[in-house]
Design a protein around this motif. Structure first.
Motif, PDB file in Angstrom:
ATOM      1  N   ALA A 284       0.843  -1.192   0.000  1.00 38.98           N
ATOM      2  CA  ALA A 284       0.000   0.000   0.000  1.00 38.98           C
ATOM      3  C   ALA A 284       0.879   1.243   0.000  1.00 38.98           C
ATOM      4  O   ALA A 284       1.945   1.260   0.638  1.00 38.98           O
ATOM      5  CB  ALA A 284      -0.932   0.008   1.204  1.00 38.98           C
ATOM      6  N   PHE A 285       0.427   2.257  -0.727  1.00 43.64           N
ATOM      7  CA  PHE A 285       1.055   3.586  -0.712  1.00 43.64           C
ATOM      8  C   PHE A 285       0.023   4.578  -0.185  1.00 43.64           C
ATOM      9  O   PHE A 285      -1.157   4.486  -0.536  1.00 43.64           O
ATOM     10  CB  PHE A 285       1.476   4.029  -2.123  1.00 43.64           C
ATOM     11  CG  PHE A 285       2.529   3.166  -2.757  1.00 43.64           C
ATOM     12  CD1 PHE A 285       3.868   3.476  -2.608  1.00 43.64           C
ATOM     13  CD2 PHE A 285       2.178   2.053  -3.513  1.00 43.64           C
ATOM     14  CE1 PHE A 285       4.845   2.694  -3.214  1.00 43.64           C
ATOM     15  CE2 PHE A 285       3.137   1.258  -4.113  1.00 43.64           C
ATOM     16  CZ  PHE A 285       4.484   1.581  -3.954  1.00 43.64           C
ATOM     17  N   SER A 286       0.474   5.536   0.618  1.00 40.90           N
ATOM     18  CA  SER A 286      -0.469   6.540   1.102  1.00 40.90           C
ATOM     19  C   SER A 286       0.249   7.840   1.435  1.00 40.90           C
ATOM     20  O   SER A 286       1.480   7.880   1.552  1.00 40.90           O
ATOM     21  CB  SER A 286      -1.231   6.035   2.332  1.00 40.90           C
ATOM     22  OG  SER A 286      -0.370   5.945   3.454  1.00 40.90           O
ATOM     23  N   ILE A 287      -0.548   8.883   1.607  1.00 41.49           N
ATOM     24  CA  ILE A 287      -0.087  10.158   2.148  1.00 41.49           C
ATOM     25  C   ILE A 287      -0.899  10.431   3.412  1.00 41.49           C
ATOM     26  O   ILE A 287      -2.138  10.435   3.372  1.00 41.49           O
ATOM     27  CB  ILE A 287      -0.276  11.317   1.152  1.00 41.49           C
ATOM     28  CG1 ILE A 287       0.586  11.098  -0.096  1.00 41.49           C
ATOM     29  CG2 ILE A 287       0.073  12.641   1.812  1.00 41.49           C
ATOM     30  CD1 ILE A 287       2.078  11.210   0.160  1.00 41.49           C
ATOM     31  N   ASP A 288      -0.205  10.647   4.519  1.00 40.46           N
ATOM     32  CA  ASP A 288      -0.860  11.017   5.771  1.00 40.46           C
ATOM     33  C   ASP A 288      -0.643  12.497   6.031  1.00 40.46           C
ATOM     34  O   ASP A 288       0.462  13.025   5.827  1.00 40.46           O
ATOM     35  CB  ASP A 288      -0.305  10.197   6.931  1.00 40.46           C
ATOM     36  CG  ASP A 288      -0.905   8.805   7.010  1.00 40.46           C
ATOM     37  OD1 ASP A 288      -1.195   8.351   8.115  1.00 40.46           O
ATOM     38  OD2 ASP A 288      -1.084   8.168   5.951  1.00 40.46           O
ATOM     39  N   VAL A 289      -1.679  13.156   6.513  1.00 39.59           N
ATOM     40  CA  VAL A 289      -1.599  14.556   6.908  1.00 39.59           C
ATOM     41  C   VAL A 289      -2.002  14.658   8.373  1.00 39.59           C
ATOM     42  O   VAL A 289      -3.121  14.263   8.742  1.00 39.59           O
ATOM     43  CB  VAL A 289      -2.517  15.446   6.051  1.00 39.59           C
ATOM     44  CG1 VAL A 289      -2.457  16.893   6.542  1.00 39.59           C
ATOM     45  CG2 VAL A 289      -2.121  15.359   4.580  1.00 39.59           C
ATOM     46  N   PHE A 290      -1.076  15.165   9.202  1.00 38.33           N
ATOM     47  CA  PHE A 290      -1.351  15.350  10.620  1.00 38.33           C
ATOM     48  C   PHE A 290      -1.698  16.819  10.853  1.00 38.33           C
ATOM     49  O   PHE A 290      -0.903  17.710  10.540  1.00 38.33           O
ATOM     50  CB  PHE A 290      -0.140  14.957  11.462  1.00 38.33           C
ATOM     51  CG  PHE A 290       0.179  13.485  11.400  1.00 38.33           C
ATOM     52  CD1 PHE A 290      -0.328  12.606  12.351  1.00 38.33           C
ATOM     53  CD2 PHE A 290       0.973  12.973  10.390  1.00 38.33           C
ATOM     54  CE1 PHE A 290      -0.036  11.254  12.297  1.00 38.33           C
ATOM     55  CE2 PHE A 290       1.274  11.626  10.318  1.00 38.33           C
ATOM     56  CZ  PHE A 290       0.767  10.752  11.274  1.00 38.33           C
ATOM     57  N   ALA A 291      -2.882  17.064  11.396  1.00 38.75           N
ATOM     58  CA  ALA A 291      -3.381  18.423  11.593  1.00 38.75           C
ATOM     59  C   ALA A 291      -3.222  18.849  13.052  1.00 38.75           C
ATOM     60  O   ALA A 291      -3.416  18.041  13.968  1.00 38.75           O
ATOM     61  CB  ALA A 291      -4.852  18.497  11.191  1.00 38.75           C
ATOM     62  N   PRO A 292      -2.882  20.111  13.305  1.00 35.38           N
ATOM     63  CA  PRO A 292      -2.641  20.596  14.667  1.00 35.38           C
ATOM     64  C   PRO A 292      -3.934  20.878  15.428  1.00 35.38           C
ATOM     65  O   PRO A 292      -4.309  22.030  15.664  1.00 35.38           O
ATOM     66  CB  PRO A 292      -1.823  21.863  14.440  1.00 35.38           C
ATOM     67  CG  PRO A 292      -2.259  22.363  13.106  1.00 35.38           C
ATOM     68  CD  PRO A 292      -2.561  21.134  12.293  1.00 35.38           C
ATOM     69  N   THR A 293      -4.633  19.813  15.807  1.00 35.32           N
ATOM     70  CA  THR A 293      -5.921  19.946  16.500  1.00 35.32           C
ATOM     71  C   THR A 293      -5.795  19.854  18.017  1.00 35.32           C
ATOM     72  O   THR A 293      -6.736  20.195  18.729  1.00 35.32           O
ATOM     73  CB  THR A 293      -6.891  18.859  16.013  1.00 35.32           C
ATOM     74  OG1 THR A 293      -6.269  17.576  16.167  1.00 35.32           O
ATOM     75  CG2 THR A 293      -7.239  19.065  14.548  1.00 35.32           C
TER      76      THR A 293
END
Length: 302
Positions: free
Chosen positions: A149-158
């Motif tokens: 699997a390939f993916s892009i993760d985005v971590f948001a400053p919540t």
């Protein structure tokens, strides 16, 4: 001559920022002393996504450390205790849509954190929602045994953040993380899994601090005792590849590293329910706390 004491004070205060921003509470030498990804969270089957559908997952972790290491891997002379417990539900959606020859999927993870820190008699405890993780990727099933699997993760400053606090459960900046995962699965033999990740951290607008770029991986190697049970070892490896910067100035001798290993077991009933259990201890640690973690990951069928 006063630069090193100030540097230590900055590290001590910052050590905890990352604890709640991820599932693990592992800490490294970026701003706040931590990485946004929960080191060692994944285990057997990480690269093998299920058929199309919606799947609730649950991660839980308990991390403890009583030692903070310097750039040489030696413990600093501090009365240091770190305890973090995390429960993180994740919702995975695997679609029927084909993209680049693979199956499109997305996920949302919400880390709920209980963080307790004590440094030389200064103590603080925080609870709440950390920084959420959004995932978009493509999964491939090359054979009954090999899956990737390939993916892009985005971590948001919540998560809540205050740069004057000892403990924070948010990092106050965005992180972009490309991911590659692979699983070799044999119900009658060897199982091997790896998840490779690279983190690009954006600048914290409250401190003008940009954490360095990080490479890390989760791994698991085991053997199928039956079609339901896998036993083996698992853990993670971590290396900070570039220096931190503050106000455009490089912060030297601040790169973190660590390696973790321990026993791992997975049960899968073949009907959609599975649970991974893992204990891991950190070794070769530099510029971060050295401790241990216990992990649970469960897939819960609807």
């Amino acid at each position: 001559m006063n630069s090193r004491p100030k540097y230590k004070a900055h590290c001590i205060r910052g050590i905890i920022v990352a604890m709640g921003l991820s599932l693990s509470a592992g800490v490294a030498a970026t701003e706040g002393g931590g990485s946004i990804y929960p080191m060692g969270a994944e285990n057997f089957g990480v690269g093998a996504l299920p058929p199309a559908g919606v799947y609730p997952l649950l991660y839980a972790s308990s991390y403890s450390a009583d030692q903070l290491n310097d750039a040489n891997g030696d413990p600093l002379p501090l009365d240091f205790k770190l305890r973090a417990k995390v429960i993180a539900p994740r919702l995975l959606w695997v679609t029927e849509q084909q993209v680049l020859g693979g199956q499109l999927f997305s996920a949302l993870l919400l880390p709920l954190v209980d963080l307790d820190v004590n440094v030389n008699g200064l103590q603080q405890r925080k609870r709440g929602l950390g920084d959420i993780d959004l995932t978009l990727g493509v999964a491939y099933h090359h054979s009954p045994h090999l899956h990737t699997a390939f993916s892009i993760d985005v971590f948001a400053p919540t998560g809540r953040y205050d740069h004057n606090e000892l403990a924070n459960i948010g990092r106050n900046y965005w992180t972009l993380q490309p991911v590659y995962a692979a699983s070799y699965m044999d119900p009658n033999g060897i199982n091997a899994d790896i998840k490779l990740m690279y983190d690009y951290n954006f600048e914290n607008p409250d401190t003008d601090y940009q954490s360095g770029q990080e490479f890390h991986f989760d791994y698991a190697i085991g053997y199928s005792l039956t079609s339901d049970w896998i036993v083996g070892i698992g853990g993670y490896g971590y290396k900070q590849l570039t220096d931190d910067e503050r106000n455009g100035m490089t912060i030297a001798n601040n790169r973190g590293q660590a390696f973790a290993i321990g026993p791992s077991v997975k049960y899968d009933n073949g009907k959609g329910f599975s649970v991974n259990l893992k204990y891991q201890h950190e070794l070769a640690v530099e510029n971060r706390p050295e401790g241990s973690a216990f992990w649970i990951k469960a897939v819960l069928p609807l």
